[in-house]
Motif scaffolding. Structure first.
Motif, short mmCIF file in Angstrom:
data_model
loop_
_atom_site.label_atom_id
_atom_site.label_comp_id
_atom_site.label_asym_id
_atom_site.label_seq_id
_atom_site.Cartn_x
_atom_site.Cartn_y
_atom_site.Cartn_z
N ASN A 138 88.47 -14.31 -14.78
CA ASN A 138 88.25 -15.68 -14.28
C ASN A 138 86.97 -15.81 -13.47
OD1 ASN A 138 91.38 -14.90 -14.02
ND2 ASN A 138 91.22 -16.96 -14.85
N ARG A 139 86.79 -14.90 -12.51
CA ARG A 139 85.61 -14.98 -11.65
C ARG A 139 84.44 -14.32 -12.35
NH1 ARG A 139 83.92 -11.55 -7.37
NH2 ARG A 139 85.95 -10.50 -7.44
N THR A 140 83.34 -15.04 -12.44
CA THR A 140 82.15 -14.53 -13.12
C THR A 140 81.03 -14.18 -12.16
OG1 THR A 140 81.30 -16.78 -13.46
CG2 THR A 140 82.68 -15.85 -15.20
N SER A 141 81.21 -14.44 -10.86
CA SER A 141 80.17 -14.13 -9.88
C SER A 141 80.43 -12.78 -9.26
CB SER A 141 80.14 -15.19 -8.79
OG SER A 141 81.38 -15.24 -8.11
N ALA A 142 79.36 -12.14 -8.80
CA ALA A 142 79.50 -10.88 -8.10
C ALA A 142 79.95 -11.14 -6.67
CB ALA A 142 78.16 -10.13 -8.10
N SER A 143 80.53 -10.14 -6.04
CA SER A 143 80.94 -10.28 -4.65
C SER A 143 79.73 -10.60 -3.79
CB SER A 143 81.59 -8.98 -4.17
OG SER A 143 82.04 -9.10 -2.85
N GLY A 144 79.89 -11.57 -2.91
CA GLY A 144 78.80 -11.98 -2.04
C GLY A 144 78.03 -13.16 -2.57
N SER A 145 78.19 -13.48 -3.85
CA SER A 145 77.50 -14.63 -4.45
C SER A 145 78.34 -15.89 -4.27
CB SER A 145 77.26 -14.38 -5.94
OG SER A 145 76.54 -13.20 -6.14
N PRO A 146 77.76 -17.07 -4.49
CA PRO A 146 78.59 -18.27 -4.53
C PRO A 146 79.66 -18.10 -5.59
CG PRO A 146 76.28 -18.86 -4.43
CD PRO A 146 76.33 -17.39 -4.64
N ASN A 189 100.32 -8.92 -7.27
CA ASN A 189 99.88 -7.99 -6.24
C ASN A 189 99.46 -6.65 -6.80
OD1 ASN A 189 99.93 -9.10 -3.49
ND2 ASN A 189 102.06 -9.59 -3.95
N ASP A 190 99.76 -6.39 -8.07
CA ASP A 190 99.27 -5.16 -8.69
C ASP A 190 97.79 -5.27 -9.05
OD1 ASP A 190 99.57 -6.94 -10.80
OD2 ASP A 190 100.22 -5.40 -12.21
N GLN A 191 97.22 -6.46 -8.88
CA GLN A 191 95.79 -6.67 -9.10
C GLN A 191 95.18 -7.31 -7.85
OE1 GLN A 191 94.93 -8.75 -12.77
NE2 GLN A 191 96.17 -7.36 -14.00
N PRO A 192 95.15 -6.59 -6.74
CA PRO A 192 94.59 -7.16 -5.51
C PRO A 192 93.10 -7.40 -5.65
CG PRO A 192 95.02 -4.82 -5.24
CD PRO A 192 95.60 -5.20 -6.57
N GLN A 193 92.67 -8.56 -5.18
CA GLN A 193 91.26 -8.94 -5.26
C GLN A 193 90.67 -8.97 -3.85
OE1 GLN A 193 89.95 -9.35 -8.41
NE2 GLN A 193 92.05 -8.79 -9.03
N ILE A 194 89.55 -8.29 -3.67
CA ILE A 194 88.85 -8.28 -2.40
C ILE A 194 87.38 -8.53 -2.69
CG2 ILE A 194 88.30 -6.96 -0.33
CD1 ILE A 194 90.76 -5.28 -0.78
N PHE A 195 86.86 -9.64 -2.19
CA PHE A 195 85.45 -9.96 -2.42
C PHE A 195 84.94 -10.85 -1.30
CE2 PHE A 195 87.91 -13.31 -4.37
CZ PHE A 195 87.18 -14.48 -4.17
N SER A 196 83.63 -10.98 -1.22
CA SER A 196 82.99 -11.76 -0.16
C SER A 196 82.71 -13.18 -0.63
CB SER A 196 81.68 -11.09 0.27
OG SER A 196 81.02 -11.86 1.24
N LEU A 197 83.01 -14.15 0.22
CA LEU A 197 82.72 -15.56 -0.05
C LEU A 197 82.34 -16.23 1.25
CD1 LEU A 197 82.69 -17.88 -2.14
CD2 LEU A 197 85.08 -18.33 -1.50
#
Length: 743
Positions: A138-146, A189-197
């Motif tokens: 679903n998410r196409t941006s890298a961590s830290g990007s908009p 929860n078996d696919q925890p997502q951690i990213f910067s926004l």
């Protein structure tokens, strides 16, 4: 008095939020705070132009023109809250989506009222709302990007009216039950997502919105859920048109008088699902109690009378822990909580049984019957570490399951430190009792196993689900985070007795940090919270020390991206070696608010030119907090021979070397200062300072610089969900459910 830092737990039109607490459950048991399920969202101008069509419609594809200032799709995140009767936008997101500029700003107010007061939101004209998980693909941006999402994978709902919160609200964007009622929501929860926004770390399970009736996605354990009563099935969500405007020729979609909400079979607003529970404490069992199921709540709640029935009187008995409740009109301080012996949720395929479960005690309105108090609420702490599916599809005449909650076995695994040597690498597979290096589904228990001091050295970036550090007596256990390295936790970091986390210009990034008998030390950064939900470092009964002399770091600055709470049994240790902050004396820098109690322990150190001896009037800004400082240290301990004074300003705490002998800082050395000396166990040098200065009146007596400032107490933070007409934060912790009032 105890002061707590803030957290969220909120729900709309039936909701509330709990703030930071002063306690938590044992690290490896049911935590006080659970997870926050976030979805990515985007808005379009898709609405029904047919007069009289006021129902929301499920959309199989992203359609309509995107709402944004640029005309391109804009994306944000929203908390999935099954306790919220309506969806909400923050004022910041409203501006980014260009709601007003696109012509969808409504005129009608919505009063969100709760236990502590109310706030007024604005009801918008209906448009399209689309959502998806924020993990791959679903998410196409890298961590830290908009944030950027694949619109072709988004589930949608058109003709939806949401409300915009006022700028002063602390709530995040809310995706309420009107959206989730049209999909089977799979929280992975078996696919925890951690990213910067936006400079903050987002921690959320991956979310999938599947077709109604699609079931448990391979999960066999099924808990029946109801809306209110067996004959009260979900009906399509609708908004209330402004009939006065319609009579004057306006379209039905113009300026609704209520946002899109759900209705039960009696055409009454309904804001949450219910599950039957059985709660046992002290040999007493309450069976068949319908508790709200609220994905927007990270803490569980029980009503006052049910608490009494379980052997705990919230008025007469001493609580096991307390929470501060942030409501729409302010805070409720020290809401009591206790641990129940057992919570059971009956299920087909295996009843869910939890032990030593934390509940806060609070009466809040039943969202299906606002005039009545709800029995209780199941927050996401009770389902931490499990996959869940919420499928509200009702049974039909041709068969099929009732609305159901599917709950998996735990998807996390516990791993124990096993290296008996004095020091070992965090990532070395041989240092743990199971093969493999630490990963996102690990509960990492770093316990001392040798009987003498040990450390685990984190020299490369690493992520775990939860971190628990402890030793025993003199056998300390240290987790050392090296320069430039980040140790992340999807859940919390718990520093227990004789445990220590030491930063050597490294970063600890966690939903919360809880210190009970251990030490947090060093020079570095602590990032706490999840996206828009601010987390906190809570020193319940340990030590926070920016410097670490034992590790050769005499002076340090500890930066906290979140809140800081020093509870009544906690100690903040500050080293002074000169008048320059960061290089000659320790500092704490807090992005949000700081709540102070407990002990301030001061040490004078030698930085190479002899032990530091500060002159009278020297000021040290030992703590700053961007959103304010509340409370005060109950005890200030420092080297004898000095008159230590703490001045509390709006956004900082300053340590000042006061006038000799003036122990109560009133500008006069007299008998009252002797009383202060005696109450603090005396001290020969201080006594001599009093004796040799008795009768002296210092200039500037009564000036503001010698007064302890009265500063508003900051609240703490945990999210319960907009559920239950009142309106929790922590890692762990707003309670106060919102009721709708129409003009």
């Amino acid at each position: 008095m105890r002061y707590c830092g803030r957290r969220i737990l909120g729900t709309v039109l039936a909701g509330f939020c709990v703030l930071a607490s002063s306690s938590r459950a044992r690290a490896t048991g049911v935590p006080i705070s659970g997870f926050y399920p976030f979805a990515g969202i985007s808005l379009t101008d898709k609405f029904s132009e047919d007069d009289g069509d006021i129902s929301a419609h499920a959309e199989t594809s992203y359609s309509g023109n995107p709402l944004s200032a640029s005309g391109n799709p804009y994306f944000d995140i929203a908390l999935i809250d099954t306790g919220a009767a309506a969806s909400l936008l923050t004022s910041t997101s409203d501006a980014a989506f260009n709601v007003q500029g696109a012509g969808f700003r409504g005129t009608e107010p919505l009063t969100l009222g709760g236990a502590t007061g109310s706030l007024v939101a604005t009801i918008n004209d209906p448009f399209g709302v689309y959502a998806s998980g924020v993990g791959a693909p679903n998410r196409t941006s890298a961590s830290g990007s908009p944030l950027a999402l694949n619109t072709s994978l988004m589930a949608g709902q058109s003709n939806v009216s949401v409300a915009t919160l006022p700028a002063e609200s602390d709530l995040p964007n809310i995706l309420g039950i009107p959206f989730s009622s049209q999909y089977a929501t799979y929280i992975r929860n078996d696919q925890p997502q951690i990213f910067s926004l936006n400079g903050k770390t987002v921690r959320t399970p991956q979310i999938q919105f599947n077709a109604l009736g699609s079931g448990g996605q391979g999960i066999s354990r099924r808990v029946p859920i109801t809306l209110d009563s067996p004959d009260a099935f979900l009906s399509p969500p609708s908004y209330f048109p402004n009939f006065g405007g319609v009579l004057n020729g306006d379209p039905y979609s113009e300026n609704p008088t209520a946002p899109t909400v759900m209705f039960n079979g009696s055409l009454q607003p309904a804001a949450a699902y219910f599950v039957n529970t059985s709660v046992t404490n002290k040999g007493i069992t309450l069976s068949g109690k319908p508790f709200l199921l609220d994905t927007g709540a990270d803490i569980s709640v029980v009503s006052e009378i049910n608490a009494v029935n379980l052997g705990f009187d919230p008025t007469l008995d001493t609580p096991d822990f307390t929470e501060n409740i942030l409501g729409s009109g302010g805070t409720l301080d020290k809401v009591p909580g206790f641990y129940v012996d057992q919570l059971q949720i009956p299920a087909v395929g295996g009843t869910i049984t939890l032990t030593h479960v934390p509940f806060i005690v609070l009466d809040f309105p039943n969202p299906a019957h606002v005039g009545n108090v709800a029995e209780g609420l199941i927050g996401m702490n009770a389902l931490a570490g499990r996959n869940i599916v919420i499928d509200p599809n009702p049974a039909t005449g041709s068969g099929g399951n009732n609305p159901s909650l599917y709950v998996s076995d735990p998807v996390t695994t516990s791993h124990d430190w096993s290296n008996p040597t004095s020091s070992g690498s965090w990532t070395a597979t041989g240092n743990w009792n199971a093969s493999g290096a630490p990963s996102t589904l690990w509960i990492a228990n770093v316990r001392n196993v040798s009987g003498s001091a040990q450390e685990a050295v984190v020299s490369a970036n690493s992520t775990v689900w939860e971190l628990n550090v402890s030793g025993s007596g003199a056998a300390a256990m240290n987790v050392r985070i090296a320069n430039g390295v980040t140790l992340s936790s999807f859940s919390g970091a718990n520093i227990e007795t004789a445990g220590k986390i030491e930063l050597q210009s490294g970063t600890l990034d966690s939903q919360y940090v809880d210190i009970r008998g251990g030490t947090l030390s060093g020079n570095g950064t602590i990032a706490v919270g999840s996206g828009p939900i601010v987390g906190q470092v809570e020193n319940h009964s340990g030590v926070v020390a920016p410097s670490d002399r034992a590790a050769g770091s005499p002076i340090g600055t500890l930066s906290i991206g979140g809140r800081f709470v020093n509870d009544e049994a906690g100690t903040l240790a500050i080293d002074l070696g000169g008048p320059t902050g960061g290089t000659q004396y320790d500092r704490i820098q807090v992005d949000n608010d700081a709540a102070l109690d407990g002990t301030l322990a001061i040490s004078l150190i030698n930085l190479g030119s002899g032990s530091y001896a500060p002159a009278v009037g020297t000021t040290f800004t030992i703590l700053t907090a961007g959103d304010g400082v509340g409370g005060a240290f109950a005890s200030v301990q420092g080297p004898d021979g000095y008159n230590w004074q703490v001045i509390y300003l709006t956004n900082s705490a300053q340590l000042v070397v006061g006038n000799p002998g003036d122990f109560n800082n009133d500008g006069v050395v007299d008998a009252s200062d002797y009383v202060v000396w005696r109450r603090n166990s005396g001290g020969p040098l201080n006594y001599q300072a009093w004796r040799s200065h008795i009768g002296v009146t210092y200039s500037g007596s009564g000036s503001s610089e010698n007064a302890v400032a009265s500063v508003p107490e900051p609240a703490s933070s945990l999210i319960i969900g907009l559920a239950a007409c009142i309106f929790a934060l922590r890692s762990r912790r707003l309670v106060g459910s919102f009721g709708t009032q129409r003009r």
